[in-house]
Design an enzyme around this catalytic site. Structure first.
Site, PDB file in Angstrom:
ATOM      1  N   LYS A  73      35.591  34.215  43.481  1.00 14.40           N
ATOM      2  CA  LYS A  73      36.273  33.425  42.465  1.00 14.40           C
ATOM      3  C   LYS A  73      37.068  32.318  43.137  1.00 14.40           C
ATOM      4  CE  LYS A  73      39.643  33.757  38.657  1.00 14.40           C
ATOM      5  NZ  LYS A  73      40.384  34.688  37.761  1.00 14.40           N
ATOM      6  N   ASP A 104      43.247  40.883  38.588  1.00 13.80           N
ATOM      7  CA  ASP A 104      43.302  40.026  39.777  1.00 13.80           C
ATOM      8  C   ASP A 104      44.571  40.395  40.551  1.00 13.80           C
ATOM      9  OD1 ASP A 104      41.135  38.834  38.542  1.00 13.80           O
ATOM     10  OD2 ASP A 104      41.894  36.788  38.748  1.00 13.80           O
ATOM     11  N   LYS A 140      38.973  36.405  45.735  1.00 21.62           N
ATOM     12  CA  LYS A 140      39.447  35.204  45.042  1.00 21.62           C
ATOM     13  C   LYS A 140      40.313  34.400  45.991  1.00 21.62           C
ATOM     14  CE  LYS A 140      42.473  34.003  41.104  1.00 21.62           C
ATOM     15  NZ  LYS A 140      43.198  34.557  39.929  1.00 21.62           N
TER      16      LYS A 140
END
Length: 222
Positions: A186, A94, A157
């Site tokens: 996400k 991430d 995300k």
């Protein structure tokens, strides 16, 4: 169907990104992920090797971060972080985008920054791109998602959870509309209850990042 209870554990990245986390805390975190059937653990890079070893063969992925939490590392540094984490057993990275470049309209810089990490993840590892929605206008959120797609990222995300805001249903709807079926979305930051997590999923998220996974699954048949 909306309103029905669902097996939400399989959507959750069980997150522990505290600087004061200890080895025993990480061990317990991994064991909880196995017990409850979470999709992944999300941990700081220093813990990837330990968590990878503890989770070997257990069906839980290991996720870590790059350029965290501000996105202000140079692209080569983010790429190195990703490469090193993958060498130590990380399944997913991430990364935080260069937020300042995005707000300056330097979309080529943003795309290059993301691509540097994506290239370390391919093939076989996922790259999720944290765009930090609470700092962006809707146009900037859309531009960030498009840059992530052009760079070949697997997910976009919402948040680090450390910039003063987290996921909202409205942002998930916008991000899903922008990436379509071509990437995952996400939701992360401030998700503490089953109801909130479910709202994010119903809005289009297919992964939930949270440090409140145990509370979220409380009372849910898993």
């Amino acid at each position: 169907m909306p309103g029905e209870r669902m097996n939400i554990a399989s959507y959750i990245d069980h997150t522990l990104l505290k600087s004061d986390a200890t080895a025993s805390m990480l061990d317990r975190h991994c064991d909880e992920a196995v017990e409850y059937g979470f999709f992944a653990v999300c941990v700081m890079p220093v813990w990837v090797s330990r968590c990878s070893a503890r989770l070997a063969g257990k069906g839980v992925k290991v996720c870590t971060v790059a350029g965290f939490p501000f996105g202000t590392s140079e692209s080569v540094v983010k790429a190195f972080e990703a490469r090193r984490a993958i060498e130590q057993g990380a399944d997913e990275i991430d990364m935080v985008i260069n937020i300042g470049a995005l707000k300056d309209g330097q979309l080529d810089v943003v795309e290059h920054d993301i691509r540097c990490v994506v290239e370390e993840c391919k093939p076989g590892r996922l790259c999720k791109v944290i765009i930090e929605t609470c700092l962006l206008t809707n146009d900037e959120k859309t531009a960030a998602c498009r840059a992530a797609m052009k760079a070949g990222a697997d997910f976009v995300k919402t948040s680090t959870g450390l910039a003063g805001g987290g996921a909202t249903v409205e942002d998930i709807v916008l991000m899903r509309k922008t990436v379509g079926v071509h990437a995952g979305v996400k939701a992360a930051g401030g998700i503490k209850t089953y109801e909130t997590a479910r709202a994010m999923i119903d809005a289009g998220a297919n992964r939930i990042g949270t440090s409140s996974g145990l509370a979220i699954v409380a009372g849910v048949s898993i």
